[in-house]
Design an enzyme around this catalytic site. Structure first.
Site, PDB file in Angstrom:
ATOM      1  CB  SER A 159      -0.934  -0.084   1.317  1.00  0.00           C
ATOM      2  OG  SER A 159      -1.853   0.757   1.100  1.00  0.00           O
ATOM      3  CG  ASP A 243      -7.093  -3.520  -1.810  1.00  0.00           C
ATOM      4  OD1 ASP A 243      -7.734  -2.895  -0.815  1.00  0.00           O
ATOM      5  OD2 ASP A 243      -5.661  -3.443  -1.920  1.00  0.00           O
ATOM      6  CG  HIS A 275      -5.572  -2.635   1.701  1.00  0.00           C
ATOM      7  ND1 HIS A 275      -4.964  -2.377   0.579  1.00  0.00           N
ATOM      8  CD2 HIS A 275      -5.200  -1.776   2.797  1.00  0.00           C
ATOM      9  CE1 HIS A 275      -4.117  -1.224   0.493  1.00  0.00           C
ATOM     10  NE2 HIS A 275      -4.110  -0.918   1.795  1.00  0.00           N
TER      11      HIS A 275
END
Length: 319
Positions: A159, A243, A275
């Site tokens: 991320s 996600d 995620h």
């Protein structure tokens, strides 16, 4: 009637301006989340709780900010790959320790975990310019160590960490051997419209259509899509298709930008990965994918293989 319409328009316009002003003033608090709701900034646990041998590392960024990190080794003279891990946005490095414990076992590697400025025990306040300096300080430290194979340093970012890792990898072709990206966004500019849909009319990255008049106000744009095409090292893209934070299309766009310029790119999807848990949902396939990528691009040296076999034999004899 006209006066009421004018009043209404002025009122709406005033609310929009006020809302934008708040977004500009507090954008760092929206972009960076060093503390999870209900928890403290301090570390809930340290690696020893998971029976991991580690060093407390204190670094100084080039602008003088004091940074904290953990360097966790599989065993004292492990010469396997060293993974420089950059975490997701929320929380601190302690919240990633269970994943790191499994990483050590599965990949037979060392792991360096950096607390960005303002996160964990590190001083300062997070910003894009600052975190880029922090990442460089961590890599410089690893590159100067004599107890690891500095030719096998791998940057792994998830991320926000992927955005950090992409910049660091591009800037250090002689120090970073490979890059692994997991569930990373194309840019914060594009994410603004995902998280707050009304912003897509005012803010957007290179993947967005039309003029974006407020882009200049964003202090941490993290334009990963503009960086990824300049990276020459091997890149592994790990995408969780469930996600819920970053649309999987972002990872697809990053790969599409990188692959025509870099024939050492690999894109792998995990159908049930979300995620934060793609590493868990992916199971053996997840770890085998990373292991095969490292074996292909960072092959183990013969002397290191002999040393590892001796360590394994010694550990078995002690059981």
């Amino acid at each position: 009637m006209v006066s009421y319409v004018n009043i209404l328009l002025y009122g709406v316009g005033g609310l929009v301006v006020a809302g934008m002003a708040l977004l500009v003033a507090f954008q760092e608090k929206l972009v960076y989340v060093p503390v999870l709701p209900g928890l403290t900034k301090s570390y809930a646990i340290n690696p020893s709780r998971l029976r991991l041998t580690y060093e407390d590392i204190w670094l100084q960024s080039s602008d003088g900010v004091r940074l904290h990190a953990w360097f966790i080794k599989l065993f004292p003279n492990c010469r396997g790959p060293t993974i420089l891990f950059f975490q997701e946005n929320a929380g601190n490095i302690a919240h990633r320790l269970e994943m790191i414990r499994i990483m050590l076992q599965q990949l037979q590697c060392n792991v360096f975990m950096l607390s960005y400025r303002g996160y964990g025990a590190s001083d300062g306040y997070p910003s894009q310019h600052g975190i880029i300096k922090d990442a460089q300080a961590a890599l410089n430290h690893l590159s100067q160590r004599s107890d690891i194979d500095t030719s096998r340093i791998v940057v792994f970012g998830r991320s926000l960490g992927g955005a950090v890792g992409a910049v660091l990898t591009k800037n250090n072709p002689d120090k970073v051997a490979a890059l692994i990206l997991e569930n990373t966004f194309t840019s914060i500019l594009d994410m603004a419209g995902v998280l707050l849909p009304f912003l897509k009319w005012f803010i957007g990255g290179s993947c967005s259509k039309g003029p974006k008049p407020l882009n200049f106000l964003v202090r941490s744009p993290w334009r990963t899509i503009d960086v990824i095409g300049e990276i020459k090292q091997p890149i592994l893209f790990l995408s969780g298709l469930q996600d819920e934070m970053v649309p999987p299309s972002h990872m697809q766009m990053l790969y599409a930008k990188a692959a025509p310029r870099n024939n050492q790119c690999l894109f792998v999807e995990f159908p049930t990965g979300m995620h934060m848990d793609t590493w868990l949902a992916g199971g053996d396939h997840y770890w085998r994918t990373i292991q095969e990528f490292l074996e292909q691009h960072l092959p183990e040296k013969r002397e290191d293989r002999s040393s590892k076999n001796e360590n394994v034999a010694a550990r078995k004899s002690s059981l």
